[in-house]
Design a protein around this motif. Structure first.
Motif, PDB file in Angstrom:
ATOM      1  N   LEU A  18       0.817  -1.217   0.000  1.00  0.00           N
ATOM      2  CA  LEU A  18       0.000   0.000   0.000  1.00  0.00           C
ATOM      3  C   LEU A  18       0.852   1.269   0.000  1.00  0.00           C
ATOM      4  N   LEU A  19       1.941   1.263   0.805  1.00  0.00           N
ATOM      5  CA  LEU A  19       2.736   2.478   0.971  1.00  0.00           C
ATOM      6  C   LEU A  19       3.761   2.679  -0.137  1.00  0.00           C
ATOM      7  N   PHE A  20       4.380   1.601  -0.570  1.00  0.00           N
ATOM      8  CA  PHE A  20       5.513   1.748  -1.479  1.00  0.00           C
ATOM      9  C   PHE A  20       5.225   1.320  -2.919  1.00  0.00           C
ATOM     10  N   VAL A  21       4.097   0.650  -3.132  1.00  0.00           N
ATOM     11  CA  VAL A  21       3.780   0.196  -4.487  1.00  0.00           C
ATOM     12  C   VAL A  21       2.578   0.958  -5.053  1.00  0.00           C
ATOM     13  N   LEU A  22       1.486   0.983  -4.316  1.00  0.00           N
ATOM     14  CA  LEU A  22       0.264   1.574  -4.850  1.00  0.00           C
ATOM     15  C   LEU A  22       0.159   3.074  -4.606  1.00  0.00           C
ATOM     16  N   ALA A  23       0.519   3.538  -3.409  1.00  0.00           N
ATOM     17  CA  ALA A  23       0.383   4.963  -3.084  1.00  0.00           C
ATOM     18  C   ALA A  23       1.155   5.873  -4.043  1.00  0.00           C
ATOM     19  N   GLY A  28       2.439  10.256  -9.110  1.00  0.00           N
ATOM     20  CA  GLY A  28       3.315  10.102 -10.265  1.00  0.00           C
ATOM     21  C   GLY A  28       4.501  11.047 -10.199  1.00  0.00           C
ATOM     22  N   GLY A  29       5.102  11.350 -11.346  1.00  0.00           N
ATOM     23  CA  GLY A  29       6.197  12.303 -11.415  1.00  0.00           C
ATOM     24  C   GLY A  29       7.381  11.931 -10.550  1.00  0.00           C
ATOM     25  N   TYR A  30       7.936  12.952  -9.890  1.00  0.00           N
ATOM     26  CA  TYR A  30       9.159  12.755  -9.115  1.00  0.00           C
ATOM     27  C   TYR A  30       8.930  11.856  -7.898  1.00  0.00           C
ATOM     28  N   VAL A  31       7.738  11.939  -7.295  1.00  0.00           N
ATOM     29  CA  VAL A  31       7.429  11.074  -6.155  1.00  0.00           C
ATOM     30  C   VAL A  31       7.479   9.610  -6.575  1.00  0.00           C
ATOM     31  N   LEU A  32       6.885   9.309  -7.709  1.00  0.00           N
ATOM     32  CA  LEU A  32       6.913   7.939  -8.212  1.00  0.00           C
ATOM     33  C   LEU A  32       8.338   7.507  -8.530  1.00  0.00           C
ATOM     34  N   TYR A  33       9.127   8.407  -9.074  1.00  0.00           N
ATOM     35  CA  TYR A  33      10.541   8.119  -9.363  1.00  0.00           C
ATOM     36  C   TYR A  33      11.295   7.745  -8.087  1.00  0.00           C
ATOM     37  N   ILE A  34      11.058   8.495  -7.004  1.00  0.00           N
ATOM     38  CA  ILE A  34      11.727   8.216  -5.735  1.00  0.00           C
ATOM     39  C   ILE A  34      11.366   6.829  -5.226  1.00  0.00           C
ATOM     40  N   PHE A  35      10.095   6.499  -5.263  1.00  0.00           N
ATOM     41  CA  PHE A  35       9.664   5.202  -4.731  1.00  0.00           C
ATOM     42  C   PHE A  35      10.117   4.052  -5.631  1.00  0.00           C
ATOM     43  N   THR A  36      10.230   4.291  -6.922  1.00  0.00           N
ATOM     44  CA  THR A  36      10.788   3.264  -7.801  1.00  0.00           C
ATOM     45  C   THR A  36      12.238   2.995  -7.438  1.00  0.00           C
ATOM     46  N   LEU A  37      12.991   4.065  -7.155  1.00  0.00           N
ATOM     47  CA  LEU A  37      14.371   3.896  -6.710  1.00  0.00           C
ATOM     48  C   LEU A  37      14.432   3.116  -5.399  1.00  0.00           C
ATOM     49  N   ASN A 155       5.330   2.940 -19.439  1.00  0.00           N
ATOM     50  CA  ASN A 155       5.424   4.266 -18.844  1.00  0.00           C
ATOM     51  C   ASN A 155       5.924   4.137 -17.409  1.00  0.00           C
ATOM     52  N   GLU A 156       6.083   5.265 -16.725  1.00  0.00           N
ATOM     53  CA  GLU A 156       6.682   5.238 -15.395  1.00  0.00           C
ATOM     54  C   GLU A 156       5.851   4.428 -14.398  1.00  0.00           C
ATOM     55  N   ARG A 157       4.528   4.489 -14.506  1.00  0.00           N
ATOM     56  CA  ARG A 157       3.675   3.744 -13.594  1.00  0.00           C
ATOM     57  C   ARG A 157       3.759   2.242 -13.853  1.00  0.00           C
ATOM     58  N   ALA A 158       3.728   1.867 -15.116  1.00  0.00           N
ATOM     59  CA  ALA A 158       3.806   0.452 -15.461  1.00  0.00           C
ATOM     60  C   ALA A 158       5.167  -0.138 -15.056  1.00  0.00           C
ATOM     61  N   TYR A 159       6.224   0.635 -15.262  1.00  0.00           N
ATOM     62  CA  TYR A 159       7.547   0.120 -14.895  1.00  0.00           C
ATOM     63  C   TYR A 159       7.691   0.028 -13.378  1.00  0.00           C
ATOM     64  N   HIS A 160       7.089   0.943 -12.654  1.00  0.00           N
ATOM     65  CA  HIS A 160       7.097   0.881 -11.195  1.00  0.00           C
ATOM     66  C   HIS A 160       6.460  -0.421 -10.718  1.00  0.00           C
ATOM     67  N   LEU A 161       5.332  -0.786 -11.313  1.00  0.00           N
ATOM     68  CA  LEU A 161       4.673  -2.036 -10.947  1.00  0.00           C
ATOM     69  C   LEU A 161       5.518  -3.240 -11.357  1.00  0.00           C
ATOM     70  N   VAL A 228      15.499   3.353 -15.621  1.00  0.00           N
ATOM     71  CA  VAL A 228      14.873   4.463 -14.896  1.00  0.00           C
ATOM     72  C   VAL A 228      15.624   5.757 -15.146  1.00  0.00           C
ATOM     73  N   VAL A 229      16.944   5.709 -15.041  1.00  0.00           N
ATOM     74  CA  VAL A 229      17.746   6.935 -15.181  1.00  0.00           C
ATOM     75  C   VAL A 229      18.102   7.226 -16.631  1.00  0.00           C
ATOM     76  N   ARG A 230      18.020   6.214 -17.499  1.00  0.00           N
ATOM     77  CA  ARG A 230      18.256   6.351 -18.950  1.00  0.00           C
ATOM     78  C   ARG A 230      19.694   6.726 -19.306  1.00  0.00           C
ATOM     79  N   PHE A 231      20.571   6.829 -18.330  1.00  0.00           N
ATOM     80  CA  PHE A 231      21.973   7.142 -18.615  1.00  0.00           C
ATOM     81  C   PHE A 231      22.838   6.569 -17.503  1.00  0.00           C
ATOM     82  N   ILE A 232      23.929   5.910 -17.882  1.00  0.00           N
ATOM     83  CA  ILE A 232      24.830   5.308 -16.901  1.00  0.00           C
ATOM     84  C   ILE A 232      26.265   5.682 -17.243  1.00  0.00           C
ATOM     85  N   ASP A 233      27.098   5.768 -16.218  1.00  0.00           N
ATOM     86  CA  ASP A 233      28.506   6.094 -16.409  1.00  0.00           C
ATOM     87  C   ASP A 233      29.335   5.372 -15.344  1.00  0.00           C
TER      88      ASP A 233
END
Length: 323
Positions: A18-23, A28-37, A155-161, A228-233
């Motif tokens: 509930l807290l880390f997957v669905l909420a 979306g946006g940056y919040v979703l990015y943080i939780f995906t990380l 998209n970002e939501r589908a990849y998060h799931l 997620v980050v689309r660039f690695i070094d």
């Protein structure tokens, strides 16, 4: 709170979902990015926890496996057209082989000596990544393709799931491993290597398996990180990456799935959220103070908040993973 989690073992996974997957799907946006990380680094945290929390082996080579997973997946997908899911599995498998090979010459070392020896591998891997040429972009790094599943872009939501499903499957497998013959062997090895050998256990084999599982999970985490980050070094192989993995384990709690989750939230999610809410100027200071306080008052990690203390002679179940 501890009584609630003790009497309802299904409640902790439900709260996590509930807290880390669905909420995070709602804003979306940056919040979703943080939780995906957070989900991705939870996988790396638990991989490190298998090695450190289950066998007392301290390795600083986590960045090597993470970088191999990220670079391996990106190179296979970009240059050879391998589907993303398959490239992730191949990259994680390569990280596993490298982890076992790295473990062979350092198995006899313990504690700080093992940590220093594996630190040398991190330094070597940075230079290898910098000299990768056109294949990996060398010092300039390379772009990583966006996430796809069977040819369909996510998209970002589908990849998060998708990341959440991979994490759930990985933790389920690891939990079963903890209850298996190997898990009991890890527990015996953690207690005393001499005693485990006296019981007829092959300590060397158990250490190699622990290194291999750690490398696979951390490599898979890196493979999930790249889209997620689309660039690695080459900074992925930086020693600070390895330190962050070990920090997650220590802060979250050794030998615990919940500890791995809480460690990733604290080490990865907390600084990102502080920046998101406008505390970027004080982020490191606040985060550093919070870490010091956590280690001072919770020496067994954040997971100890959800464990009921045992009375002398009492047999009270906890949320700690069977090892």
């Amino acid at each position: 709170m501890t009584r609630i989690f003790d009497s309802r073992p299904w409640l902790a996974p439900l709260v996590f979902i509930l807290l880390f997957v669905l909420a995070p799907l709602i804003p979306g946006g940056y919040v979703l990015y943080i939780f995906t990380l957070v989900l991705i680094y939870t996988l790396a945290s638990f991989g490190t926890n298998i090695l450190t929390g289950y066998t007392n082996l301290i390795s600083m080579a986590g960045a090597v496996f993470f970088g191999i997973g990220a670079y391996g997946s990106a190179i296979l997908t970009t240059h050879f057209g391998v589907p993303l899911v398959l490239s992730m599995l191949i990259a994680a498998s390569i990280a596993t082989v490298v982890g076992v090979l790295l473990a062979l010459p350092v198995l006899r070392l313990e504690e700080v000596f093992l940590a220093i020896a594996t630190l040398g591998f991190v330094m070597i891997s940075v230079e290898i990544a910098k000299s990768g040429g056109e294949l990996s972009g060398g010092e300039n790094g390379m772009g990583a393709p966006g996430p796809t599943l069977f040819g369909w872009p996510l998209n970002e939501r589908a990849y998060h799931l998708f990341v959440a499903v991979v994490l759930g499957a990985a933790l389920w497998i690891a939990r079963n491993l903890g209850q298996s013959h190997f898990g009991r062997g890890f527990l015996a090895l953690k207690g005393s290597e001499t005693a485990s050998r006296a019981l007829g256990l092959n300590a060397t084999k158990l250490k190699l398996i622990a290194f291999g599982v750690c490398a696979f999970y951390t490599g898979l985490s890196g493979a999930l990180y790249a889209p997620v980050v689309r660039f690695i070094d080459p900074s992925l192989f930086n020693i600070m990456v390895s330190i962050s993995f070990v920090s997650m384990v220590i802060v979250g709690g050794l030998g615990s799935i919940m500890g791995s989750v809480l460690g990733a939230v604290f080490v990865i999610g907390a600084p990102q959220l502080l920046t998101y809410f406008g505390f970027d100027q004080f982020q490191r200071a606040l985060y550093g103070v919070a870490m010091i306080l956590a280690l001072m008052f919770l020496p067994d990690g954040l997971a100890s908040l959800f464990k009921r203390k045992k009375l002398p002679g009492a047999d009270v179940p906890t949320t700690e993973v069977p090892r």
